[in-house]
Design a protein around this motif. Sequence first.
Motif, short mmCIF file in Angstrom:
data_model
loop_
_atom_site.label_atom_id
_atom_site.label_comp_id
_atom_site.label_asym_id
_atom_site.label_seq_id
_atom_site.Cartn_x
_atom_site.Cartn_y
_atom_site.Cartn_z
N PHE A 36 0.83 -1.21 0.00
CA PHE A 36 0.00 0.00 0.00
C PHE A 36 0.87 1.26 0.00
N CYS A 37 1.92 1.24 0.78
CA CYS A 37 2.85 2.39 0.88
C CYS A 37 4.27 1.83 0.79
N PRO A 38 4.71 1.50 -0.44
CA PRO A 38 6.00 0.83 -0.57
C PRO A 38 7.23 1.74 -0.44
N SER A 39 6.99 3.04 -0.33
CA SER A 39 8.11 3.97 -0.16
C SER A 39 7.77 5.00 0.91
N MET A 40 8.64 5.09 1.90
CA MET A 40 8.45 6.04 2.99
C MET A 40 9.81 6.61 3.36
N LYS A 41 9.89 7.92 3.43
CA LYS A 41 11.13 8.58 3.84
C LYS A 41 10.80 9.58 4.93
N GLY A 42 11.63 9.61 5.95
CA GLY A 42 11.43 10.54 7.05
C GLY A 42 11.87 9.92 8.35
N MET A 52 5.90 9.94 1.25
CA MET A 52 5.48 8.58 0.95
C MET A 52 4.91 8.45 -0.45
N GLU A 53 4.94 7.23 -0.94
CA GLU A 53 4.27 6.84 -2.18
C GLU A 53 3.17 5.89 -1.76
N VAL A 54 1.93 6.21 -2.14
CA VAL A 54 0.78 5.42 -1.74
C VAL A 54 0.08 4.87 -2.98
N ASN A 55 -0.33 3.60 -2.91
CA ASN A 55 -1.02 2.96 -4.03
C ASN A 55 -2.50 2.81 -3.69
N LEU A 56 -3.32 3.67 -4.29
CA LEU A 56 -4.77 3.60 -4.10
C LEU A 56 -5.45 2.91 -5.28
N GLY A 57 -4.69 2.09 -6.01
CA GLY A 57 -5.25 1.33 -7.11
C GLY A 57 -5.01 1.94 -8.48
N SER A 62 2.41 10.43 -4.81
CA SER A 62 3.24 11.03 -3.76
C SER A 62 2.38 11.84 -2.80
N GLN A 63 2.71 11.75 -1.53
CA GLN A 63 2.09 12.63 -0.56
C GLN A 63 3.02 12.82 0.62
#
Length: 149
Positions: A36-42, A52-57, A62-63
């Motif tokens: 769902f969120c395969p990339s998170m930085k912080g 983050m990168e979020v996959n909503l389908g 990016s958010q």
Amino acid sequence: MITENSVSTEIVINAPAAMVWDIILDFANYGLWNTFCPSMKGEAVLGSPLEMEVNLGNGLQSQVEYVTKIEPIHTIVWSMENKPGDPIHADRVQRITPIDEFSCHYWSSDEFSGEFSGPMIEQMGQQVEKGFNDCAAGLKARAESLYRA
């Protein structure tokens, strides 16, 4: 579960709460388990931005959200910027509750408010729920695999 102002999921994880907490805070390795969120930085520091990168389908989006609450090995919350007058406010809550020394209960929710939160949940609630369920299943698999090892 989808309600009029939130989307949530919960699962029992057969690994210690502290281990699950460490996985949640290991942002650099989200891609190993979180579809769902395969990339998170912080950093898990109050007020810090989380990129983050979020996959909503519909592919990754990016958010940036901000850490707004931390209670070690129990709760972390990150939130949209949430300026006064914004039509939607959102707070992502992740909570870990020990069941015993070898297992815990994981609960995650996006809590929405603002004048457009209802229509947003109607439009996006099922995608968010699927993402949260996938995230919880991935967290469970990662934690239980590491714990068995």
